[in-house]
Scaffold this active site. Structure first.
Site, PDB file in Angstrom:
ATOM      1  N   GLN A 267     -11.394   6.719  -6.267  1.00  0.00           N
ATOM      2  CA  GLN A 267     -12.015   7.304  -5.084  1.00  0.00           C
ATOM      3  C   GLN A 267     -13.372   7.906  -5.489  1.00  0.00           C
ATOM      4  OE1 GLN A 267     -11.233   7.050  -1.981  1.00  0.00           O
ATOM      5  NE2 GLN A 267      -9.154   6.235  -2.053  1.00  0.00           N
TER       6      GLN A 267
ATOM      7  N   CYS B  70      -6.683 -26.339   8.501  1.00  0.00           N
ATOM      8  CA  CYS B  70      -5.594 -25.483   8.962  1.00  0.00           C
ATOM      9  C   CYS B  70      -4.919 -26.115  10.177  1.00  0.00           C
ATOM     10  CB  CYS B  70      -6.113 -24.088   9.306  1.00  0.00           C
ATOM     11  SG  CYS B  70      -7.003 -23.988  10.875  1.00  0.00           S
TER      12      CYS B  70
ATOM     13  N   CYS C 141     -12.294 -27.689   8.039  1.00  0.00           N
ATOM     14  CA  CYS C 141     -11.080 -26.903   7.813  1.00  0.00           C
ATOM     15  C   CYS C 141      -9.850 -27.749   8.101  1.00  0.00           C
ATOM     16  CB  CYS C 141     -11.110 -25.658   8.706  1.00  0.00           C
ATOM     17  SG  CYS C 141      -9.655 -24.586   8.533  1.00  0.00           S
TER      18      CYS C 141
ATOM     19  N   ASP D 157      -8.343  -7.443   0.531  1.00  0.00           N
ATOM     20  CA  ASP D 157      -7.458  -7.494   1.695  1.00  0.00           C
ATOM     21  C   ASP D 157      -8.209  -6.950   2.892  1.00  0.00           C
ATOM     22  OD1 ASP D 157      -6.030  -4.668   2.750  1.00  0.00           O
ATOM     23  OD2 ASP D 157      -7.067  -4.545   0.820  1.00  0.00           O
TER      24      ASP D 157
ATOM     25  N   ASP E  55       0.856  -1.173   0.000  1.00  0.00           N
ATOM     26  CA  ASP E  55       0.000   0.000   0.000  1.00  0.00           C
ATOM     27  C   ASP E  55       0.899   1.231   0.000  1.00  0.00           C
ATOM     28  OD1 ASP E  55      -2.128   1.690   0.144  1.00  0.00           O
ATOM     29  OD2 ASP E  55      -2.723   1.159   2.168  1.00  0.00           O
ATOM     30  N   SER E  56       0.413   2.313  -0.548  1.00  0.00           N
ATOM     31  CA  SER E  56       1.258   3.494  -0.758  1.00  0.00           C
ATOM     32  C   SER E  56       1.450   4.361   0.470  1.00  0.00           C
ATOM     33  CB  SER E  56       0.648   4.371  -1.855  1.00  0.00           C
ATOM     34  OG  SER E  56      -0.589   4.913  -1.400  1.00  0.00           O
ATOM     35  N   GLY E  57       0.614   4.153   1.486  1.00  0.00           N
ATOM     36  CA  GLY E  57       0.575   5.082   2.610  1.00  0.00           C
ATOM     37  C   GLY E  57      -0.607   6.028   2.514  1.00  0.00           C
ATOM     38  N   GLY E  58      -1.345   5.946   1.407  1.00  0.00           N
ATOM     39  CA  GLY E  58      -2.506   6.811   1.245  1.00  0.00           C
ATOM     40  C   GLY E  58      -3.567   6.579   2.308  1.00  0.00           C
TER      41      GLY E  58
ATOM     42  N   GLY F  28     -11.575   3.822  -0.602  1.00  0.00           N
ATOM     43  CA  GLY F  28     -12.545   4.693   0.042  1.00  0.00           C
ATOM     44  C   GLY F  28     -13.827   4.003   0.440  1.00  0.00           C
TER      45      GLY F  28
ATOM     46  N   ASP G 106      -2.770   8.112  -2.912  1.00  0.00           N
ATOM     47  CA  ASP G 106      -4.093   8.686  -3.121  1.00  0.00           C
ATOM     48  C   ASP G 106      -4.577   9.361  -1.848  1.00  0.00           C
ATOM     49  OD1 ASP G 106      -4.376   6.242  -1.710  1.00  0.00           O
ATOM     50  OD2 ASP G 106      -6.469   6.096  -2.313  1.00  0.00           O
TER      51      ASP G 106
ATOM     52  N   CYS H  11      -7.200 -26.460  13.297  1.00  0.00           N
ATOM     53  CA  CYS H  11      -8.290 -27.434  13.209  1.00  0.00           C
ATOM     54  C   CYS H  11      -7.775 -28.869  13.082  1.00  0.00           C
ATOM     55  CB  CYS H  11      -9.196 -27.088  12.041  1.00  0.00           C
ATOM     56  SG  CYS H  11     -10.081 -25.516  12.250  1.00  0.00           S
TER      57      CYS H  11
ATOM     58  N   HIS I 257      -6.230 -19.816  11.538  1.00  0.00           N
ATOM     59  CA  HIS I 257      -7.531 -20.343  11.135  1.00  0.00           C
ATOM     60  C   HIS I 257      -8.365 -19.291  10.397  1.00  0.00           C
ATOM     61  CE1 HIS I 257     -11.460 -22.207  11.178  1.00  0.00           C
ATOM     62  NE2 HIS I 257     -11.913 -21.080  11.692  1.00  0.00           N
TER      63      HIS I 257
END
Length: 372
Positions: free
Chosen positions: A188, A305, A303, A265, A92-95, A215, A146, A308, A334
């Site tokens: 945006q 994982c 599951c 994400d 991520d850019s920091g925006g 946004g 952004d 589990c 998990h």
């Protein structure tokens, strides 16, 4: 490099299965991407992360710039080597910190001046600086700088943020020079349809390898988020990966995939895990509750994982009640697995023709039940 291929699509919706090539491997979509802000997904080792089915992970430009600094990471051979993850990485850019640290920053057309949350010193982040940092980090996908306006904001304020986002993207494109990185732009526009349309057209005009919708999930009603996704997706090119930023709830992911989103994400799975909460069949279970004290069944029998496969609900309850770090780590593993399994189940349902925007594979009445 950065080729995106649509492998299958849904006849009833705009959902699709895709493959996105990067220098560190192929990302199959739709796909949830775990967040590792400081070069680590909290409480999870790289090998454990790979075991969840994760293919691409995120890191944050702003926070890595503060600690340990991009020079340290570059000297280590880049972020992949530094954090011990050999799969694709997106930075991520920091925006987003322009939004989340609003009380610590000052914004103008040049960039953003921050008060360092670690020591109070003044730092400046501009589009050029954000890209330079990301080139030093060496991620496969880098995001344009952004301005993400808060909710609620006036139409004038959001219009100003859109103008800056477009101008800043132009500056990001000019300075970005690494051919082994894909630069994504960010749409945006807040909750204003006319501004979302304008921003989408402006960002698309740069013909970048991928586009994100930003946004959202910043406090707006969920109905507005759904409306924005449905409005913006038809405006984006079909032959590029589409990334919905900050989303990790199952109904919103299903609706977004139904409209053509490929990547997601969210910090939610590890944040819930650190607070003793597990995601099971679309529900949130508080493992501190006494009902788990003598429950020796797996957390989720469907599951596979680490939590589990090897541990019971009673053991996880014991770890959480005892404030043992292992419990928080196992629940994080998990929860990440749960969201990645969900995106994988959606992909299988798309391929088998039984996907819908209210996809819920744990529902026994759903034709997609066998995909979970």
């Amino acid at each position: 490099m950065f080729d995106f291929q649509i492998k299958a699509s849904c006849s009833k919706t705009k959902a699709r299965i895709g493959s996105f090539e990067t220098p560190h491997g192929v990302v199959m979509t739709p796909r949830f991407m775990p967040v590792g802000t400081l070069g680590t997904v909290k409480g999870v080792t790289p090998s454990q992360l790979a075991g969840t089915g994760a293919q691409m992970v995120l890191a944050n430009t702003f926070h890595l710039h503060l600690q340990p600094g991009e020079e340290v990471i570059a000297n280590a051979g880049g972020l992949h080597s530094f954090m011990g993850w050999d799969g694709p990485i997106l930075t991520d850019s920091g925006g987003f910190q322009v939004f989340s640290l609003a009380d610590l920053n000052k914004i103008d057309d040049h960039g953003v001046s921050f008060r360092n949350p670690r020591n109070g010193s003044q730092i400046e982040l501009t589009p050029e600086k954000a890209i330079e940092i990301q080139m030093s980090l060496g991620a496969d996908v880098v995001m344009a700088f952004d301005q993400c306006p808060p909710y609620p904001s006036t139409q004038n304020d959001v219009e100003e943020a859109c103008r800056r986002t477009n101008n800043w993207l132009e500056r990001c494109v000019k300075v970005h020079s690494r051919k082994d990185q894909a630069l994504f732009g960010i749409v945006q526009g807040g909750c204003f349809p006319s501004l979302r349309e304008l921003s989408a057209k402006q960002i698309c005009s740069f013909d970048l390898p991928g586009i994100a919708i930003g946004g959202v999930s910043v406090g707006e009603p969920v109905e507005d988020m759904h409306r924005i996704v449905k409005q913006v997706l038809p405006l984006l090119p079909e032959d590029r990966p589409r990334y919905l930023m900050g989303i990790g709830t199952l109904p919103e992911m299903a609706l977004a995939v139904a409209n053509g989103i490929d990547l997601f994400d969210c910090v939610l799975p590890t944040r819930l895990g650190r607070h003793g909460t597990a995601l099971v069949a679309g529900e949130r279970w508080n493992l501190r509750n006494a009902r788990f004290r003598n429950d020796h069944r797996p957390l989720d029998k469907s599951c596979f994982c680490e939590a589990c496969k090897h541990h019971s609900r009673a053991y996880l309850h014991h770890l959480i009640r005892s404030d043992e770090l292992l419990g928080l780590s196992l629940l994080s593993i998990h929860n990440i697995s749960h969201l990645i399994r969900f995106t994988s189940a959606m992909a299988k349902a798309i391929a088998e023709g039984c996907f819908s925007e209210d996809f819920a594979p744990w529902n026994t009445d759903s034709p997609a039940r066998h995909t979970w």
